[in-house]
Design a protein around this motif. Structure first.
Motif, mmCIF file in Angstrom:
data_model
loop_
_atom_site.group_PDB
_atom_site.id
_atom_site.type_symbol
_atom_site.label_atom_id
_atom_site.label_comp_id
_atom_site.label_asym_id
_atom_site.label_seq_id
_atom_site.Cartn_x
_atom_site.Cartn_y
_atom_site.Cartn_z
ATOM 1 N N VAL A 1 26.108 35.499 44.560
ATOM 2 C CA VAL A 1 27.234 36.199 45.191
ATOM 3 C C VAL A 1 26.748 37.019 46.379
ATOM 4 O O VAL A 1 25.662 37.594 46.371
ATOM 5 C CB VAL A 1 27.966 37.087 44.156
ATOM 6 C CG1 VAL A 1 27.056 38.180 43.622
ATOM 7 C CG2 VAL A 1 29.237 37.686 44.745
ATOM 8 N N ASN A 2 27.587 37.056 47.405
ATOM 9 C CA ASN A 2 27.305 37.836 48.612
ATOM 10 C C ASN A 2 27.740 39.279 48.380
ATOM 11 O O ASN A 2 28.927 39.551 48.156
ATOM 12 C CB ASN A 2 28.077 37.230 49.793
ATOM 13 C CG ASN A 2 27.707 37.849 51.125
ATOM 14 O OD1 ASN A 2 27.122 38.921 51.189
ATOM 15 N ND2 ASN A 2 28.076 37.171 52.201
ATOM 16 N N VAL A 3 26.791 40.202 48.439
ATOM 17 C CA VAL A 3 27.092 41.610 48.167
ATOM 18 C C VAL A 3 28.219 42.130 49.061
ATOM 19 O O VAL A 3 29.033 42.953 48.634
ATOM 20 C CB VAL A 3 25.817 42.466 48.358
ATOM 21 C CG1 VAL A 3 26.139 43.958 48.337
ATOM 22 C CG2 VAL A 3 24.801 42.131 47.282
ATOM 23 N N ARG A 4 28.294 41.641 50.299
ATOM 24 C CA ARG A 4 29.321 42.120 51.235
ATOM 25 C C ARG A 4 30.733 41.847 50.737
ATOM 26 O O ARG A 4 31.686 42.496 51.168
ATOM 27 C CB ARG A 4 29.146 41.456 52.601
ATOM 28 C CG ARG A 4 27.818 41.696 53.275
ATOM 29 C CD ARG A 4 27.709 40.874 54.545
ATOM 30 N NE ARG A 4 26.390 40.926 55.139
ATOM 31 C CZ ARG A 4 25.376 40.160 54.779
ATOM 32 N NH1 ARG A 4 25.531 39.295 53.782
ATOM 33 N NH2 ARG A 4 24.211 40.255 55.370
ATOM 34 N N HIS A 5 30.868 40.866 49.853
ATOM 35 C CA HIS A 5 32.202 40.463 49.398
ATOM 36 C C HIS A 5 32.530 40.978 47.994
ATOM 37 O O HIS A 5 33.565 40.611 47.439
ATOM 38 C CB HIS A 5 32.332 38.938 49.438
ATOM 39 C CG HIS A 5 32.444 38.388 50.828
ATOM 40 N ND1 HIS A 5 33.634 38.399 51.535
ATOM 41 C CD2 HIS A 5 31.519 37.823 51.649
ATOM 42 C CE1 HIS A 5 33.441 37.856 52.725
ATOM 43 N NE2 HIS A 5 32.168 37.504 52.826
ATOM 44 N N ILE A 6 31.665 41.793 47.417
ATOM 45 C CA ILE A 6 31.966 42.370 46.103
ATOM 46 C C ILE A 6 32.930 43.532 46.280
ATOM 47 O O ILE A 6 32.633 44.504 46.981
ATOM 48 C CB ILE A 6 30.682 42.838 45.391
ATOM 49 C CG1 ILE A 6 29.773 41.635 45.090
ATOM 50 C CG2 ILE A 6 31.025 43.563 44.094
ATOM 51 C CD1 ILE A 6 28.440 42.022 44.473
ATOM 52 N N LEU A 7 34.096 43.435 45.661
ATOM 53 C CA LEU A 7 35.113 44.479 45.769
ATOM 54 C C LEU A 7 35.024 45.478 44.627
ATOM 55 O O LEU A 7 35.319 46.664 44.806
ATOM 56 C CB LEU A 7 36.503 43.848 45.797
ATOM 57 C CG LEU A 7 36.748 42.796 46.893
ATOM 58 C CD1 LEU A 7 38.173 42.248 46.779
ATOM 59 C CD2 LEU A 7 36.506 43.382 48.272
ATOM 60 N N ALA A 8 34.632 45.004 43.437
ATOM 61 C CA ALA A 8 34.571 45.897 42.279
ATOM 62 C C ALA A 8 33.743 45.250 41.179
ATOM 63 O O ALA A 8 33.606 44.023 41.118
ATOM 64 C CB ALA A 8 35.972 46.216 41.761
ATOM 65 N N VAL A 9 33.184 46.103 40.317
ATOM 66 C CA VAL A 9 32.513 45.661 39.106
ATOM 67 C C VAL A 9 33.257 46.286 37.929
ATOM 68 O O VAL A 9 33.341 47.508 37.821
ATOM 69 C CB VAL A 9 31.031 46.101 39.078
ATOM 70 C CG1 VAL A 9 30.358 45.635 37.788
ATOM 71 C CG2 VAL A 9 30.284 45.563 40.294
ATOM 72 N N LYS A 10 33.806 45.442 37.067
ATOM 73 C CA LYS A 10 34.556 45.926 35.910
ATOM 74 C C LYS A 10 33.979 45.301 34.648
ATOM 75 O O LYS A 10 34.260 44.139 34.329
ATOM 76 C CB LYS A 10 36.043 45.576 36.046
ATOM 77 C CG LYS A 10 36.729 46.292 37.204
ATOM 78 C CD LYS A 10 38.230 46.019 37.239
ATOM 79 C CE LYS A 10 38.911 46.804 38.342
ATOM 80 N NZ LYS A 10 40.378 46.558 38.369
ATOM 81 N N GLY A 11 33.135 46.077 33.964
ATOM 82 C CA GLY A 11 32.507 45.551 32.764
ATOM 83 C C GLY A 11 31.595 44.395 33.102
ATOM 84 O O GLY A 11 30.648 44.540 33.872
ATOM 85 N N THR A 12 31.910 43.242 32.562
ATOM 86 C CA THR A 12 31.095 42.050 32.824
ATOM 87 C C THR A 12 31.690 41.179 33.922
ATOM 88 O O THR A 12 31.266 40.041 34.105
ATOM 89 C CB THR A 12 30.963 41.206 31.539
ATOM 90 O OG1 THR A 12 32.272 40.783 31.117
ATOM 91 C CG2 THR A 12 30.289 41.994 30.428
#
Length: 246
Positions: free
Chosen positions: A192-203
């Motif tokens: 995954v491209n870090v620039r496109h991570i919007l949120a981390v929810k649990g797993t």
């Protein structure tokens, strides 16, 4: 190293432009490699997307420059294109093939430098790309446009925002290639491209396009540590720009 394809059938014009490129490179401390094509079919046949800049005449043998540019765009969406021509009435149609600019012959060195400055700035802005192998040939993708990469059977799928591209290769090889470009392995199937991570929810990772990717149990610790480091690095890159401001 700036790689330039010069598609020009007039030997005198090709010589002048080649000399301009050599002079520009010396003045800017920029390495420039120039290859001259006297007609567009030789340039397009077996095309590989490894050029940074294409300078193209419009009045050419075998195929006019506008048609050659259309075919070029089917092969390479990102190479910077500038028309160099004495047919200015056609050059204004350059927007159809996403041409950056056009120069009218005879081209003066001052005008040439202005257009090259724009081209080099654009090339440097979008310099981070990856070349992937497809069944129908080679495709160049901008890293900033890739949301995540998925291994699917024996194929890789590069997912963008609205477009997916299938290619050959292994996820491990791509992971190694992109290790310094903000791409992280979140499970055995996804990079995954870090620039496109919007949120981390649990797993779950939520990325551009409202896609949900699972963080694998065996990858979670390493992924979260690497993500924290990437975010910290981005913050360090931003911080100096704000220092000293009131």
């Amino acid at each position: 190293m700036l790689r330039v394809a010069l598609v020009e059938d007039d030997p005198s014009a090709a010589s002048t432009l080649s000399e301009y490129l050599r002079r520009y490179g010396n003045e800017c401390g920029l390495g420039i490699k120039v290859v001259v094509f006297s007609e567009p079919t030789a340039f397009l046949q077996g095309y590989r997307p490894n050029w940074d800049l294409v300078l193209m005449d419009i009045q050419l043998p075998n195929m006019d420059g506008m048609e050659a540019a259309r075919r070029l765009r089917n092969l390479d969406r990102y190479v910077v294109l500038i028309f160099v021509t004495n047919m200015a009435q056609y050059a204004v149609l350059g927007y159809e093939v996403d041409a950056l600019a056009y120069m009218v012959k005879p081209v003066g060195y001052t005008e040439f430098c202005r257009k090259l400055d724009r081209a080099v700035a654009l090339i440097q802005q979008g310099a981070s790309t990856i070349t992937v192998n497809r069944r129908d040939g080679i495709r160049r993708l901008r890293l900033v446009d890739i949301v995540y990469i998925e291994v699917r059977g024996h194929r890789l799928v590069y997912h963008g925002d609205g477009e997916s591209v299938e290619a050959t290769g292994t996820l491990k090889a791509v992971q190694d290639q992109l290790a310094d470009h903000g791409f992280l392995r979140c499970n055995k199937a996804y990079l995954v491209n870090v620039r496109h991570i919007l949120a981390v929810k649990g797993t779950q990772l939520i990325v551009t396009g409202d896609c949900h990717l699972t963080i694998g149990r065996s990858h979670r610790r390493q992924f979260m540590q690497s993500l924290a480091l990437e975010l910290a690095r981005e913050n360090e890159m931003v911080r100096p720009n704000s220092m000293g401001r009131t």
